[in-house]
Design a protein around this motif. Structure first.
Motif, PDB file in Angstrom:
ATOM      1  N   ILE A   5       0.854  -1.190   0.000  1.00 38.62           N
ATOM      2  CA  ILE A   5       0.000   0.000   0.000  1.00 38.62           C
ATOM      3  C   ILE A   5       0.888   1.237   0.000  1.00 38.62           C
ATOM      4  CG2 ILE A   5      -1.760   1.340   1.224  1.00 38.62           C
ATOM      5  CD1 ILE A   5      -2.640  -1.249   2.609  1.00 38.62           C
ATOM      6  N   ILE A   6       0.642   2.148  -0.923  1.00 39.19           N
ATOM      7  CA  ILE A   6       1.306   3.451  -0.889  1.00 39.19           C
ATOM      8  C   ILE A   6       0.217   4.509  -0.745  1.00 39.19           C
ATOM      9  CG2 ILE A   6       1.446   3.410  -3.431  1.00 39.19           C
ATOM     10  CD1 ILE A   6       3.840   5.317  -3.189  1.00 39.19           C
ATOM     11  N   GLU A   7       0.191   5.134   0.416  1.00 37.20           N
ATOM     12  CA  GLU A   7      -0.885   6.059   0.808  1.00 37.20           C
ATOM     13  C   GLU A   7      -0.329   6.969   1.901  1.00 37.20           C
ATOM     14  OE1 GLU A   7      -3.749   8.255   1.795  1.00 37.20           O
ATOM     15  OE2 GLU A   7      -4.396   6.783   0.291  1.00 37.20           O
ATOM     16  N   ASP A   8      -0.447   8.285   1.737  1.00 35.53           N
ATOM     17  CA  ASP A   8       0.204   9.187   2.680  1.00 35.53           C
ATOM     18  C   ASP A   8      -0.660   9.563   3.883  1.00 35.53           C
ATOM     19  OD1 ASP A   8      -1.542  10.766   1.298  1.00 35.53           O
ATOM     20  OD2 ASP A   8      -0.100  12.324   0.746  1.00 35.53           O
ATOM     21  N   GLN A  10      -2.196   8.093   7.142  1.00 40.11           N
ATOM     22  CA  GLN A  10      -2.058   6.887   7.954  1.00 40.11           C
ATOM     23  C   GLN A  10      -3.396   6.254   8.299  1.00 40.11           C
ATOM     24  OE1 GLN A  10       0.556   7.207  11.297  1.00 40.11           O
ATOM     25  NE2 GLN A  10      -0.003   5.199  12.124  1.00 40.11           N
ATOM     26  N   LEU A  11      -4.414   7.068   8.561  1.00 43.16           N
ATOM     27  CA  LEU A  11      -5.724   6.513   8.905  1.00 43.16           C
ATOM     28  C   LEU A  11      -6.283   5.691   7.745  1.00 43.16           C
ATOM     29  CD1 LEU A  11      -7.434   9.457  10.822  1.00 43.16           C
ATOM     30  CD2 LEU A  11      -6.599   7.296  11.757  1.00 43.16           C
ATOM     31  N   VAL A  12      -6.113   6.204   6.518  1.00 42.76           N
ATOM     32  CA  VAL A  12      -6.590   5.469   5.343  1.00 42.76           C
ATOM     33  C   VAL A  12      -5.768   4.201   5.158  1.00 42.76           C
ATOM     34  CG1 VAL A  12      -6.898   5.555   2.840  1.00 42.76           C
ATOM     35  CG2 VAL A  12      -7.376   7.579   4.221  1.00 42.76           C
ATOM     36  N   ASP A  14      -4.142   2.486   7.419  1.00 44.36           N
ATOM     37  CA  ASP A  14      -4.500   1.521   8.455  1.00 44.36           C
ATOM     38  C   ASP A  14      -5.851   0.870   8.168  1.00 44.36           C
ATOM     39  OD1 ASP A  14      -2.178   2.152   9.757  1.00 44.36           O
ATOM     40  OD2 ASP A  14      -3.118   3.444  11.265  1.00 44.36           O
ATOM     41  N   SER A  15      -6.781   1.689   7.665  1.00 46.24           N
ATOM     42  CA  SER A  15      -8.114   1.169   7.337  1.00 46.24           C
ATOM     43  C   SER A  15      -8.036   0.127   6.221  1.00 46.24           C
ATOM     44  CB  SER A  15      -9.034   2.321   6.922  1.00 46.24           C
ATOM     45  OG  SER A  15     -10.285   1.840   6.500  1.00 46.24           O
ATOM     46  N   PHE A  16      -7.260   0.436   5.175  1.00 43.03           N
ATOM     47  CA  PHE A  16      -7.091  -0.513   4.074  1.00 43.03           C
ATOM     48  C   PHE A  16      -6.463  -1.815   4.569  1.00 43.03           C
ATOM     49  CE2 PHE A  16      -6.839   2.710   0.303  1.00 43.03           C
ATOM     50  CZ  PHE A  16      -8.189   2.947   0.444  1.00 43.03           C
ATOM     51  N   LYS A  17      -5.422  -1.677   5.385  1.00 39.42           N
ATOM     52  CA  LYS A  17      -4.727  -2.866   5.893  1.00 39.42           C
ATOM     53  C   LYS A  17      -5.673  -3.752   6.695  1.00 39.42           C
ATOM     54  CE  LYS A  17      -0.864  -4.438   8.738  1.00 39.42           C
ATOM     55  NZ  LYS A  17       0.292  -4.059   9.577  1.00 39.42           N
ATOM     56  N   LYS A  18      -6.432  -3.127   7.588  1.00 35.53           N
ATOM     57  CA  LYS A  18      -7.362  -3.887   8.416  1.00 35.53           C
ATOM     58  C   LYS A  18      -8.396  -4.609   7.554  1.00 35.53           C
ATOM     59  CE  LYS A  18     -10.520  -3.350  12.356  1.00 35.53           C
ATOM     60  NZ  LYS A  18     -11.104  -2.386  13.334  1.00 35.53           N
ATOM     61  N   LEU A  19      -8.913  -3.907   6.561  1.00 37.49           N
ATOM     62  CA  LEU A  19      -9.919  -4.493   5.675  1.00 37.49           C
ATOM     63  C   LEU A  19      -9.338  -5.669   4.883  1.00 37.49           C
ATOM     64  CD1 LEU A  19     -12.745  -4.281   4.286  1.00 37.49           C
ATOM     65  CD2 LEU A  19     -11.677  -2.729   2.637  1.00 37.49           C
ATOM     66  N   LEU A  20      -8.165  -5.470   4.316  1.00 32.59           N
ATOM     67  CA  LEU A  20      -7.551  -6.495   3.472  1.00 32.59           C
ATOM     68  C   LEU A  20      -7.172  -7.742   4.261  1.00 32.59           C
ATOM     69  CD1 LEU A  20      -5.312  -4.066   1.418  1.00 32.59           C
ATOM     70  CD2 LEU A  20      -7.182  -5.425   0.465  1.00 32.59           C
ATOM     71  N   ALA A  32       3.726   2.254   2.682  1.00 33.38           N
ATOM     72  CA  ALA A  32       4.577   3.395   2.355  1.00 33.38           C
ATOM     73  C   ALA A  32       3.731   4.660   2.267  1.00 33.38           C
ATOM     74  CB  ALA A  32       5.303   3.154   1.036  1.00 33.38           C
ATOM     75  N   CYS A  33       4.366   5.798   2.597  1.00 38.15           N
ATOM     76  CA  CYS A  33       3.643   7.069   2.524  1.00 38.15           C
ATOM     77  C   CYS A  33       4.182   7.959   1.410  1.00 38.15           C
ATOM     78  CB  CYS A  33       3.697   7.805   3.857  1.00 38.15           C
ATOM     79  SG  CYS A  33       5.351   8.245   4.385  1.00 38.15           S
ATOM     80  N   SER A  34       5.219   7.485   0.697  1.00 39.38           N
ATOM     81  CA  SER A  34       5.777   8.266  -0.412  1.00 39.38           C
ATOM     82  C   SER A  34       6.336   7.314  -1.457  1.00 39.38           C
ATOM     83  CB  SER A  34       6.898   9.186   0.077  1.00 39.38           C
ATOM     84  OG  SER A  34       8.031   8.427   0.485  1.00 39.38           O
ATOM     85  N   VAL A  35       6.561   7.842  -2.661  1.00 38.04           N
ATOM     86  CA  VAL A  35       7.117   7.027  -3.737  1.00 38.04           C
ATOM     87  C   VAL A  35       8.524   6.558  -3.377  1.00 38.04           C
ATOM     88  CG1 VAL A  35       7.903   7.054  -6.144  1.00 38.04           C
ATOM     89  CG2 VAL A  35       5.712   8.091  -5.533  1.00 38.04           C
TER      90      VAL A  35
END
Length: 209
Positions: A5-8, A10-12, A14-20, A32-35
């Protein structure tokens, strides 16, 4: 299935991780939060699928990361999850190799389905995503850059040996490109391939005269 997951935000993330990770045997191995951070991580361990946001902290966007993946790790499939659910973001992402595109507004409902589809090599675009790419151009987004170079040549009736000479590759490699193009575009004859190439604007009618 291994996921990055690359998303800057953190709440989003974490949400994606929990869902997946509610899915059996799914594990998020890169967050990751940056390229720059994502590139360093993927050099060490490659997931099966990368979920990519477009707007990120830093100079590079998610689109540049898609381009990087296609060039360096073409076996890694990618899905864009973004608030930018309209053109030109969608078509640009698809051209850069993304197989899926999900609006963040519907990600909680559609992300699992998107991952399942893309894992099978299928395209997935959530219904609330607006894009204007023609069906012919959309079909071409499944081709690699090298296959896109070979497409107009095969469309004009050149054989693998001739294509290999023009692209300066081995004839065996040209045969592989041809087989992949036919399979991905679901065609069985050169005439069907020619029609797709003309409709998508890859070649012009006056090139055939």
């Amino acid at each position: 299935m291994l996921i990055g997951i690359i998303e800057d935000h953190q709440l989003v993330r974490d949400s994606f991780k929990k869902l997946l990770e509610l899915q059996p045997d799914w594990k998020v191995i890169i967050e990751a939060c940056s390229v720059t951070e994502a590139k360093l991580a993927v050099e060490l361990e490659q997931p099966d699928i990368f979920i990519v946001d477009i707007s990120l902290n830093g100079a590079e966007t998610g689109l540049s990361f898609l381009s990087y993946l296609e060039g360096s790790f073409p076996h890694i499939k990618s899905i864009v999850a973004s608030m930018h659910d309209h053109e030109p973001y969608v078509s640009n992402a698809l051209r850069l190799g993304a197989l899926g595109y999900v609006s963040k507004r519907s990600a909680s409902d559609e992300l699992i389905d998107a991952v399942k589809a893309v894992a099978l090599g299928k395209r997935y675009i959530s219904e609330d995503v607006n894009f204007s790419m023609s069906s012919e151009n959309l079909a071409l987004t499944v081709l690699t850059n090298r296959e896109l170079e070979a497409l107009p040549l095969f469309s004009k009736g050149l054989n693998a040996k001739q294509v290999a000479q023009i692209l300066e590759i081995m004839p065996k490699t040209a045969h592989v490109h041809k087989a992949n193009i036919y399979s991905k575009l679901n065609v069985t004859t050169s005439f069907e391939l020619l029609k797709i190439a003309i409709d998508a604007g890859v070649i012009q009618l006056d090139e055939l005269t």
